[in-house]
Design an enzyme around this catalytic site. Structure first.
Site, PDB file in Angstrom:
ATOM      1  N   ASP A  86       0.888  -1.051   0.147  1.00  0.00           N
ATOM      2  CA  ASP A  86       0.069  -0.128  -0.060  1.00  0.00           C
ATOM      3  C   ASP A  86       0.868   1.332   0.116  1.00  0.00           C
ATOM      4  OD1 ASP A  86      -2.402   1.537   0.489  1.00  0.00           O
ATOM      5  OD2 ASP A  86      -1.668   1.645   2.495  1.00  0.00           O
ATOM      6  N   LEU A  87       0.386   2.523  -0.295  1.00  0.00           N
ATOM      7  CA  LEU A  87       1.253   3.595  -0.356  1.00  0.00           C
ATOM      8  C   LEU A  87       1.104   4.648   0.933  1.00  0.00           C
ATOM      9  CD1 LEU A  87       2.634   5.316  -3.609  1.00  0.00           C
ATOM     10  CD2 LEU A  87       1.574   6.807  -1.653  1.00  0.00           C
ATOM     11  N   ASP A  88      -0.048   5.235   0.958  1.00  0.00           N
ATOM     12  CA  ASP A  88      -0.488   6.150   1.957  1.00  0.00           C
ATOM     13  C   ASP A  88      -0.589   5.501   3.239  1.00  0.00           C
ATOM     14  OD1 ASP A  88      -1.316   8.995   0.533  1.00  0.00           O
ATOM     15  OD2 ASP A  88      -1.759   7.011  -0.734  1.00  0.00           O
ATOM     16  N   ASP A 116      -1.884  -0.274   5.781  1.00  0.00           N
ATOM     17  CA  ASP A 116      -2.413   0.186   7.375  1.00  0.00           C
ATOM     18  C   ASP A 116      -3.720   0.260   7.588  1.00  0.00           C
ATOM     19  OD1 ASP A 116      -2.295   2.138   5.194  1.00  0.00           O
ATOM     20  OD2 ASP A 116      -2.545   3.639   6.824  1.00  0.00           O
TER      21      ASP A 116
END
Length: 268
Positions: A20-22, A198
């Site tokens: 995932d990124l953010d 997250d």
């Protein structure tokens, strides 16, 4: 799972990496446009990808265009909008779309409704909509009620809660299905899946990885189906760097062994 989860173990065998990124690779910012991926971490991801024969993909609620911009100058396989858009290792795009009239109707309705909720923002993603309320947390219940009413009125749609955002997306689309699609293709196929995320949007990915006996890693606190945990984005950076360095060392050691055996064979 309980909050007794530990940091992920040392990785053995050939792995396929999904991030995932953010909130995972990059710190969450007040506005999505403020998010950046540090150049040092991009280089580590590139190294990890090369060591894994390209078996590394970014899996995000962002669009693929945004992901490409954040990952520049590198170009990884991607799943954007929670898997509604996906680009495989060969650059082929796989897109799930909604009828144009439905998109237009939804955008008009959501724009009008959010105009009465100051601070809430609408992000149109083409085949999905994100309703952000990070700047207006007092509107959380109203935003969720709005999204719920829209989804309940159309069986083509599904709702996806996240951190200070609720998304309206095509039904049947999630990060778990995106990971499964990658894992059915080379160079991911046959490898051990590793997914780091997250948010609530990442739980379907954790479940898919758990079913494949892979490594699922939750970033931050909160209940999760992930089997391991890292405290924050900085912990992710440290762990990913350690994994990439470990793989690089193993690769060099393997090459040296091959050279040694080759020299020994020639001498015999």
């Amino acid at each position: 799972m309980a909050d007794t989860l530990t940091a992920p173990p040392a990785l053995t065998g050939e792995c396929a990496f999904f991030f995932d990124l953010d909130g995972t690779l990059a710190e969450i910012k007040p506005h999505p446009d403020q998010v950046v991926l540090p150049a040092t971490i991009l280089r580590v991801l590139h190294q990890l990808s090369q060591n894994s024969q390209g078996a590394l993909a970014l899996i995000s609620g962002r669009s693929m265009a945004e992901l490409d911009e954040l990952a520049r100058p590198y170009r990884f396989p991607l799943a954007g909008v929670h898997g509604a858009e996906r680009r495989d290792i060969h650059g082929n795009a796989h897109i799930v779309s909604l009828p144009a009239p439905l998109i237009q109707t939804l955008q008009a309705k959501l724009t009008t409704a959010l105009a009465h909720l100051p601070g809430a923002e609408l992000e149109a993603k083409g085949m999905a909509f994100a309703l952000h309320y990070r700047q207006a947390p007092e509107h959380e219940k109203a935003v969720i009620a709005l999204a719920t009413s829209v989804v309940e009125a159309n069986d083509r749609l599904a709702i996806q809660p996240g951190k200070c955002v609720v998304e309206i997306k095509p039904r049947g689309i999630n990060k778990g299905e995106a990971i499964k699609a990658f894992m059915a293709e080379a160079p991911f196929k046959g490898r051990i899946p590793v997914f780091v995320g997250d948010d609530l949007t990442d739980e379907s990915g954790f479940s898919a990885v758990n079913q494949a006996n892979g490594v699922s890693v939750k970033v931050g606190q909160g209940e999760t189906s992930a089997r391991w945990r890292l405290d924050n984005v900085a912990s992710v950076w440290q762990w990913v760097t350690e994994v990439a360095n470990q793989q690089q060392e193993e690769k060099i050691a393997d090459e040296n062994r091959r050279k040694h055996y080759g020299s020994l064979s020639r001498s015999l």
